[in-house]
Design an enzyme around this catalytic site. Sequence first.
Site, PDB file in Angstrom:
ATOM      1  N   GLY A 150       0.723  -1.357   0.019  1.00  0.00           N
ATOM      2  CA  GLY A 150      -0.120   0.011  -0.059  1.00  0.00           C
ATOM      3  C   GLY A 150       0.725   1.263   0.002  1.00  0.00           C
ATOM      4  O   GLY A 150       0.411   2.386   0.499  1.00  0.00           O
ATOM      5  N   SER A 151       1.971   1.233  -0.695  1.00  0.00           N
ATOM      6  CA  SER A 151       3.033   2.232  -0.614  1.00  0.00           C
ATOM      7  C   SER A 151       1.991   3.534  -1.218  1.00  0.00           C
ATOM      8  O   SER A 151       2.180   4.686  -0.611  1.00  0.00           O
ATOM      9  CB  SER A 151       4.136   2.166  -1.296  1.00  0.00           C
ATOM     10  OG  SER A 151       3.826   2.003  -2.584  1.00  0.00           O
TER      11      SER A 151
ATOM     12  N   ASP B  99      -6.945  -0.361   0.240  1.00  0.00           N
ATOM     13  CA  ASP B  99      -5.862   0.220   0.641  1.00  0.00           C
ATOM     14  C   ASP B  99      -5.960   1.384   1.457  1.00  0.00           C
ATOM     15  O   ASP B  99      -5.521   1.850   2.443  1.00  0.00           O
ATOM     16  CB  ASP B  99      -4.941   0.415  -0.420  1.00  0.00           C
ATOM     17  CG  ASP B  99      -4.097  -1.092  -0.824  1.00  0.00           C
ATOM     18  OD1 ASP B  99      -4.635  -2.198  -0.862  1.00  0.00           O
ATOM     19  OD2 ASP B  99      -3.053  -1.013  -1.496  1.00  0.00           O
TER      20      ASP B  99
HETATM   21  O1  PMV Z   1      -1.480  -5.236  -4.019  1.00  0.00           O
HETATM   22  P1  PMV Z   1      -2.223  -4.409  -3.252  1.00  0.00           P
HETATM   23  O2  PMV Z   1      -2.000  -4.945  -1.832  1.00  0.00           O
HETATM   24  O3  PMV Z   1      -2.116  -2.950  -2.990  1.00  0.00           O
HETATM   25  O4  PMV Z   1      -3.787  -4.889  -3.370  1.00  0.00           O
HETATM   26  C1  PMV Z   1      -4.236  -5.628  -4.171  1.00  0.00           C
HETATM   27  C2  PMV Z   1      -5.543  -5.734  -3.865  1.00  0.00           C
HETATM   28  C3  PMV Z   1      -6.451  -6.247  -4.879  1.00  0.00           C
HETATM   29  O5  PMV Z   1      -7.621  -6.882  -4.388  1.00  0.00           O
HETATM   30  C4  PMV Z   1      -5.737  -7.469  -5.878  1.00  0.00           C
HETATM   31  C5  PMV Z   1      -6.818  -5.144  -5.687  1.00  0.00           C
HETATM   32  C6  PMV Z   1      -7.884  -4.203  -4.879  1.00  0.00           C
HETATM   33  O6  PMV Z   1      -7.957  -3.038  -5.446  1.00  0.00           O
HETATM   34  O7  PMV Z   1      -8.405  -4.618  -3.809  1.00  0.00           O
END
Ligand code: PMV
Length: 313
Positions: free
Chosen positions: A107-108, A152
């Site tokens: 989540g940067s 996020d």
């Molecule tokens: O890769 P991350 O942790 O930023 O998050 C991706 C999470 C997904 O479910 C794959 C995409 C989303 O928008 O929720």
Amino acid sequence: MPAFTATAPAKIILFGEHAVVYGRPAIAVPVTSLQARAIVRPEPRAPHGQVRLVAAAIGLDALMEELNPDHPLRRVVELTARELGAAYLPACQINIQSTIPVASGLGSGAAVSVAVIRALAAYLGKSLPDEVVSTLAYEVEKIYHGTPSGVDNTVIALRRAVYFLRGQAIQPLRVGRPFTLLIADSGIPSPTATTVSEVRAGWQQNPAFYEQRFDQIADIVQQARLLIENGQPEQLGDLMNRNQILLQEVGVSSPELERLIATACQAGAAGAKLSGGGRGGNIIALVDEWSAATVSESLWKAGAQGIILTTVQ
Ligand code: PMV
């Protein structure tokens, strides 16, 4: 002149990634040992409205109007100024620092947005409710992700564990008893937008297959929520393993992630899975005070590029 500083934590998704894009719930938690920080310093001698953005780690030192209108940092500053009713910001420099690895599911991008939003609000002598901070950060997430679920920005703005369902009010999750996770970085960068669009392509071709898996993931999330709230976290391992199998089936795992997951489980973790977009990025493993050191050592030997021990509470 004082400086106005705000920080925002990293995050990991415990359960429900990808399915959450399709209206199923997910559980995410903040990781406070990693942080993005934004520092706003007034520049009284600069022309009114001039904003300089500095992020040394990515070699950025530019005036805001020099950046593309779609640049995430320009977007977050403009959205925040508008939300705060400031047609022009008093001239300032915004310095951005972060210890959160990029493109690894932590989540940067959302953390940088949240830190900038809160630091700018403080600079203007205001504070914004968590929901508004989250909504503003979500607008910026769209630039990074295309079709983000919003998980996020929600968990990072709230700084607490959340049970997240797209389009619904933020639901903090009560953690009945703290538990410990190892987060191990595969070292393989994996932009979330890529896996999200691949899953979409697969879903378009075979919606029934994907919908079934997403429903099974939703069941796992519900069970996990109860275990977390009821203070039975040691039973989460089995749910993590089951969620991982479903993530494999929707095609977002990889041999490197599988290897780290198998290593963690063989070394004594109660369960493990990828976290976030998948293909690369991080895995998470459920450990306790006895297994943490052994699991961590085995993960290093298996090639993990970074390991963080975090307590969910
Ligand atoms: O890769 P991350 O942790 O930023 O998050 C991706 C999470 C997904 O479910 C794959 C995409 C989303 O928008 O929720």
